[in-house]
Design a protein around this motif. Structure first.
Motif, mmCIF file in Angstrom:
data_model
loop_
_atom_site.group_PDB
_atom_site.id
_atom_site.type_symbol
_atom_site.label_atom_id
_atom_site.label_comp_id
_atom_site.label_asym_id
_atom_site.label_seq_id
_atom_site.Cartn_x
_atom_site.Cartn_y
_atom_site.Cartn_z
ATOM 1 N N SER A 144 0.858 -1.191 0.000
ATOM 2 C CA SER A 144 0.000 0.000 0.000
ATOM 3 C C SER A 144 0.889 1.233 0.000
ATOM 4 N N GLY A 145 2.180 1.019 -0.247
ATOM 5 C CA GLY A 145 3.136 2.124 -0.265
ATOM 6 C C GLY A 145 3.204 2.781 -1.626
ATOM 7 N N MET A 155 2.935 4.291 -7.860
ATOM 8 C CA MET A 155 3.179 2.958 -7.331
ATOM 9 C C MET A 155 4.062 2.147 -8.277
ATOM 10 N N ASN A 156 4.737 1.150 -7.726
ATOM 11 C CA ASN A 156 5.504 0.191 -8.512
ATOM 12 C C ASN A 156 4.942 -1.196 -8.208
ATOM 13 N N VAL A 183 -1.048 6.208 -10.274
ATOM 14 C CA VAL A 183 -0.417 5.670 -11.478
ATOM 15 C C VAL A 183 0.547 4.557 -11.113
ATOM 16 N N ASN A 184 0.796 3.695 -12.096
ATOM 17 C CA ASN A 184 1.766 2.621 -11.935
ATOM 18 C C ASN A 184 2.799 2.718 -13.033
ATOM 19 N N LYS A 185 4.063 2.552 -12.661
ATOM 20 C CA LYS A 185 5.139 2.529 -13.648
ATOM 21 C C LYS A 185 5.022 1.251 -14.460
ATOM 22 N N THR A 186 5.011 1.371 -15.780
ATOM 23 C CA THR A 186 4.824 0.191 -16.629
ATOM 24 C C THR A 186 6.118 -0.320 -17.225
#
Length: 443
Positions: A144-145, A155-156, A183-186
């Motif tokens: 949840s970090g 987030m990653n 957002v998530n790094k893709t």
């Protein structure tokens, strides 16, 4: 959802219904259940004092009142009571109170009689990690970090978390006021422009962030530039070295986290970044913080910047009394760029500047057992000049379990800077090289 009350676990973690395991689309109602929590009756005339004495063991849960009104069953009693809810991870029986709590209850005339109170628990009362632990496959890592950049949570996610990405994003947004985009790094960081491809998991698709760091304001498109909120302390550390009038040469300036506060401190800045978006936002942030007149910005490759504008200006700067600081914050590659300083100046340009050589602060990653030694050796190899005993190394942060970010600081050796070392005092100077194109910040 079950209609039967469930006693909380020994860890004090609320276990949502088993039916939510594997949930992909967030159904908040599915988390509703009734649980039993320990409680104690307390007279209202000593309520505040008792609650203060029991602060370590009272229930603390988002959206839940820990003191409740109750109907007094004993009508002959002239003293009203309140029900104080207790933390089930701390209190399971009358013997669970510590010495301090027990003494306080006795002093205030409160019997150590525990009863069970049926409490309705909803999604709003759960913490993000509790929700995600209930939803994700059992035994898998739960995260949840995130890194917060203005209104954006970055987030990653790991591979097993990807199918739950949108649910995770919604939970993070729900549980963190002010977050309106997750957002998530893709993919990995782009080594050319230092930016990530990102997927919006939840919220608005607005990547323009507004950030305040160390008293400065920054705006930028987070999807197109590099920004790491974990480097705030390092930015502040370097700027603390600077004095009014110093020269700062920022080879990989990004949107200005070193350049902007250094300019506010009264330094004169040469700031460069290869990424056109970073260059644009660097100029914008200079104006935003009203320090644009102190910053001369460039949009070039770092090596070309050193061999061009820096080479052109350095001889004159070194003849002044101001200290010169070179900042090279591109930890994946910066150590390799140190070779651009080799043989940068001609011997006759060394006149009158023997004591004003640039101070370099260069960043790098290391996965070696001795990262300090590794960084010093790699910097020396790039310069073709040993830095043993001539530099200091600062550990910036732990990037991962076996990866450290380090900063090596040293005075640029004359043997590196000049094509040959000479004691000749001839003051003649060769013509200045052709000026490089740059953007001067104006009103």
């Amino acid at each position: 959802m079950t209609d039967q009350p469930q006693i909380l676990s020994d860890l004090g973690l609320y276990s949502p219904p088993l039916a939510v395991r594997g949930m992909i689309e967030l159904d908040k109602a599915a988390f509703t259940q009734t649980v039993k929590v320990p409680a104690i009756h307390v007279p209202t005339n000593v309520l505040n004092k008792v609650v203060k004495s029991l602060k370590k063991v009272v229930l603390q849960r988002p959206g839940i009142k820990r003191v409740l009104e109750v109907n007094n069953k004993d009508e002959s009693s002239t003293c009203e009571h309140r029900l104080v809810l207790l933390d089930p991870s701390s209190i399971t029986s009358t013997d669970s109170f510590g010495n301090e709590e027990a003494a306080a209850l006795k002093a205030f005339g409160v019997p150590q009689e525990i009863q069970r109170y049926e409490l309705k628990l909803t999604y709003e009362n759960l913490k993000s990690d509790e929700i995600l632990r209930a939803v994700l496959p059992e035994g898998q890592d739960v995260t949840s970090g995130f890194s917060r950049v203005g209104h954006i949570a970055h987030m990653n996610l790991r591979d097993h978390q990807i199918p739950f990405g949108k649910l995770i994003g919604q939970v993070i947004m729900d549980k963190n006021p002010g977050i309106t985009c997750v957002v998530n790094k893709t993919n990995t960081i782009d080594s050319t422009y230092r930016n990530f491809q990102m997927e919006v998991l939840a919220g608005e698709d607005n990547m323009v962030a507004k950030v305040r760091e160390n008293g400065m304001f920054y705006e930028f498109d987070f999807s197109r530039v590099y920004w790491n909120p974990r480097l705030s302390t390092e930015h502040e550390r370097i700027v603390s070295f600077l004095q009014r009038g110093d020269i700062v040469i920022d080879v990989f300036a990004g949107v200005g986290p070193f350049a902007i506060p250094a300019a506010r401190r009264g330094c004169n800045i040469l700031a460069n970044d290869l990424n056109p978006e970073s260059f644009r936002w660097l100029q914008h942030n200079g104006k935003l913080n009203k320090v644009d007149k102190k910053i001369t910005s460039f949009n070039m490759d770092g090596r070309d910047f050193i061999r061009g504008p820096v080479k052109e200006r350095l001889p004159a700067l070194m003849k002044g009394s101001q200290k010169i600081h070179v900042v090279m914050n591109l930890p994946a590659l910066a150590l390799e760029f140190l070779d651009a300083f080799r043989d940068l100046l001609e011997p006759d340009q060394s006149v009158s500047c023997q004591d004003n050589l640039p101070q370099v602060h260069c960043y790098g990653f290391s996965k070696e057992e001795d990262p300090q030694r590794d960084i010093v050796e790699r910097a020396g190899a790039s310069l073709r000049n040993s830095l043993e005993g001539q530099c200091s190394v600062h550990m910036v942060r732990n990037v991962s379990p076996n990866k450290e970010m380090m900063c090596v600081s040293f005075t640029l050796p004359k043997e590196v800077l000049y094509t040959q070392h000479t004691q000749d005092r001839d003051s003649s100077e060769e013509p200045c090289p052709k000026k490089q194109k740059c953007e001067e910040q104006t009103d």
